[in-house]
Write a protein that holds these residues in place. Structure first.
Motif, PDB file in Angstrom:
ATOM      1  N   TYR A 336     -24.361  45.628  14.152  1.00 34.69           N
ATOM      2  CA  TYR A 336     -23.595  44.650  13.371  1.00 34.69           C
ATOM      3  C   TYR A 336     -24.182  44.360  11.998  1.00 34.69           C
ATOM      4  CZ  TYR A 336     -27.022  41.215  15.044  1.00 34.69           C
ATOM      5  OH  TYR A 336     -28.173  40.542  15.322  1.00 34.69           O
ATOM      6  N   LEU A 337     -25.512  44.507  11.837  1.00 29.59           N
ATOM      7  CA  LEU A 337     -26.090  44.250  10.512  1.00 29.59           C
ATOM      8  C   LEU A 337     -25.661  45.327   9.512  1.00 29.59           C
ATOM      9  CD1 LEU A 337     -29.693  42.927  11.352  1.00 29.59           C
ATOM     10  CD2 LEU A 337     -27.718  41.634  10.500  1.00 29.59           C
ATOM     11  N   ILE A 338     -25.589  46.570   9.990  1.00 30.00           N
ATOM     12  CA  ILE A 338     -25.122  47.677   9.133  1.00 30.00           C
ATOM     13  C   ILE A 338     -23.636  47.499   8.815  1.00 30.00           C
ATOM     14  CG2 ILE A 338     -24.949  50.179   8.924  1.00 30.00           C
ATOM     15  CD1 ILE A 338     -27.750  49.736   9.469  1.00 30.00           C
ATOM     16  N   SER A 339     -22.860  47.200   9.837  1.00 29.52           N
ATOM     17  CA  SER A 339     -21.424  46.966   9.629  1.00 29.52           C
ATOM     18  C   SER A 339     -21.204  45.888   8.582  1.00 29.52           C
ATOM     19  CB  SER A 339     -20.763  46.511  10.924  1.00 29.52           C
ATOM     20  OG  SER A 339     -20.970  47.442  11.933  1.00 29.52           O
ATOM     21  N   ASN A 340     -22.024  44.865   8.666  1.00 35.17           N
ATOM     22  CA  ASN A 340     -21.889  43.751   7.735  1.00 35.17           C
ATOM     23  C   ASN A 340     -22.113  44.204   6.295  1.00 35.17           C
ATOM     24  OD1 ASN A 340     -21.288  40.979   7.547  1.00 35.17           O
ATOM     25  ND2 ASN A 340     -23.448  40.509   7.136  1.00 35.17           N
ATOM     26  N   LEU A 341     -23.068  45.113   6.098  1.00 31.86           N
ATOM     27  CA  LEU A 341     -23.324  45.646   4.755  1.00 31.86           C
ATOM     28  C   LEU A 341     -22.093  46.343   4.197  1.00 31.86           C
ATOM     29  CD1 LEU A 341     -26.919  47.182   4.583  1.00 31.86           C
ATOM     30  CD2 LEU A 341     -25.885  45.470   3.086  1.00 31.86           C
ATOM     31  N   PHE A 342     -21.447  47.162   5.019  1.00 36.05           N
ATOM     32  CA  PHE A 342     -20.210  47.834   4.585  1.00 36.05           C
ATOM     33  C   PHE A 342     -19.144  46.809   4.236  1.00 36.05           C
ATOM     34  CE2 PHE A 342     -21.877  51.680   6.657  1.00 36.05           C
ATOM     35  CZ  PHE A 342     -21.567  52.604   5.678  1.00 36.05           C
ATOM     36  N   GLY A 343     -19.027  45.826   5.095  1.00 34.41           N
ATOM     37  CA  GLY A 343     -18.037  44.773   4.871  1.00 34.41           C
ATOM     38  C   GLY A 343     -18.260  44.079   3.541  1.00 34.41           C
ATOM     39  N   ILE A 344     -19.527  43.806   3.235  1.00 39.34           N
ATOM     40  CA  ILE A 344     -19.853  43.126   1.982  1.00 39.34           C
ATOM     41  C   ILE A 344     -19.466  43.980   0.777  1.00 39.34           C
ATOM     42  CG2 ILE A 344     -21.772  42.335   0.550  1.00 39.34           C
ATOM     43  CD1 ILE A 344     -23.128  41.445   3.230  1.00 39.34           C
TER      44      ILE A 344
END
Ligand code: GDD
Ligand code: MN
Length: 368
Positions: A336-344
């Motif tokens: 989820y931390l990586i996914s969050n980076l993409f989302g940002i």
């Protein structure tokens, strides 16, 4: 005097009728005028056809460029040789109805505009028989340009237009060095002007010959956009905004880590993390990336208005952020931390486009 520049490349089948119609329109304007054809040594000998018309039309001049190709620079070359106090440009394939020229000139002479643009995207304007693909191409080019050059293009509905007129003073002393097709971007990016008027027109289908717009021209368009956004300082603003965004990543990730450590699930934690970052980002943008505009529009009320706008757009951005987080983690199974980076990253693109063009709308570069 009015100087109309017509760039041509393989337009031998159009040039005769075009000159006839243009000459009629300009004669009726009551101004002295000249028509300057700039041909890049067309294989179909457009230049020769044009030269043969000079006897019949004494106000026609033909420039034949032998070692260069490119629409926008051909136009610049024509303006360099022009003598008029009003400079205009029109395509050489009759897709731009010559009659609109009368309205373009009137907007400058009578209504006090500095630049008048024949526009497909204002009421009364349009395109004829365009398929979905062409509409999407044109629309995305406009969107991309407005996104990269918000201060320059925000109020212009058809910055891709190749049909417009301007006072000579707008580009006096400016070094125009356009890349590719879009000469109007160059004029808007580097010129000195206050008022731009848009006049509706319908982009007509071609009867003779074909378009010269191809993959190479799309590449040149990207280079041109990047160069203009750098040289007008707009890229710097985007870099500042991105840096603020990076600071927001730290706020966001820190908050997310902190809350999940304390036992909150990653989705509700994500919501809080985003909200906190919106507030800190607003403060940095207000006092740094967009400080020039904030200063010009002071007062608590204006600031609150911007804060509300910023919040609304960032909520949209947060939706994008969370959507990506949900999709990549829930469906693809990425951490989820990586996914969050993409989302940002996705949210940053959205946030910049919307906030630069709407929240801090007067990001418009000051024009001396
Ligand atoms: N001198 C010169 N050199 N002229 C050129 C060149 C070149 O390399 N390439 C194209 N032209 C001329 C064409 O002969 C035509 O007169 C005009 O520039 C426009 O070229 P088109 O190839 O017909 O362009 P388009 O129809 O796809 O797009 C036009 O319309 C758009 C919408 O208004 C262009 O004018 C765009 O700039 C414009 O935005
Ligand atoms: Mn055309």
């Amino acid at each position: 005097m009015i100087s109309l520049v017509i760039p041509t490349y393989n337009e031998s089948g159009n040039i005769g009728l075009l000159i006839k119609r243009v000459d009629g329109v300009l004669k009726e304007s009551g101004h002295p005028y000249e028509v300057i054809i700039v041909d890049d040594n067309s294989p179909d000998r457009t230049w020769k056809v044009a030269q043969a018309l000079c006897g019949e039309y004494p106000d026609l001049r033909v420039i034949r460029r032998v070692n260069e190709r490119g629409l926008a620079r051909a136009v610049v070359r024509g303006w360099e040789e022009a003598r008029g106090h009003i400079l205009a440009v029109m395509d050489g394939d009759l897709q731009h109805p010559p009659e609109t020229l009368t309205l373009l000139i009137k907007a400058l002479e009578r209504d006090g505009a500095d630049i008048s643009v024949a526009s497909r995207n204002v009421k009364g304007g349009g395109v004829s028989r365009w398929n979905v693909f062409r509409r999407i191409m044109s629309w995305s080019a406009t969107l991309m340009a407005t996104w990269v050059l918000p201060g320059t293009l925000r109020t212009i509905r058809d910055p891709m237009s190749g049909y417009f007129a301007l006072r000579r003073s707008v580009i006096q002393g400016c070094r125009l060095k356009p890349e590719g097709y879009k000469i109007l971007l160059e004029v808007l990016g580097r010129g000195r002007y206050r008022r731009v008027d848009e006049i509706p027109y319908t982009f007509v289908e071609r009867e003779q010959g074909g378009s010269k717009l191809g993959p190479r021209q799309y590449g040149e368009f990207m280079v041109h956009l990047l160069r203009l956004s750098w040289e007008t300082g707009e890229l710097k603003r985007f870099l500042k905004f991105s840096l603020v965004g990076v600071s927001g990543i730290f706020v966001n990730m820190g908050m997310l880590t902190f809350l999940t450590w304390n036992g909150l699930g990653y989705l509700p934690s994500g919501v809080f993390a985003v909200e906190t970052a919106i507030v800190t980002n607003f403060l940095f943008n207000e006092f740094w990336s967009f400080s020039d505009f904030s200063k010009r529009s002071p007062g608590l009320f204006n600031r609150m208005k911007r804060f509300v706008g910023f919040n609304l757009f960032c909520t949209g951005g947060a939706g994008i952020n969370l959507g990506v987080l949900w999709f990549l983690t829930g469906y693809v199974g990425i951490h989820y931390l990586i996914s969050n980076l993409f989302g940002i990253s996705m949210a940053t693109l959205w946030n910049y486009g919307m906030n630069a063009n709407i929240t801090w709308e007067s990001a418009r570069a000051e024009r001396k």
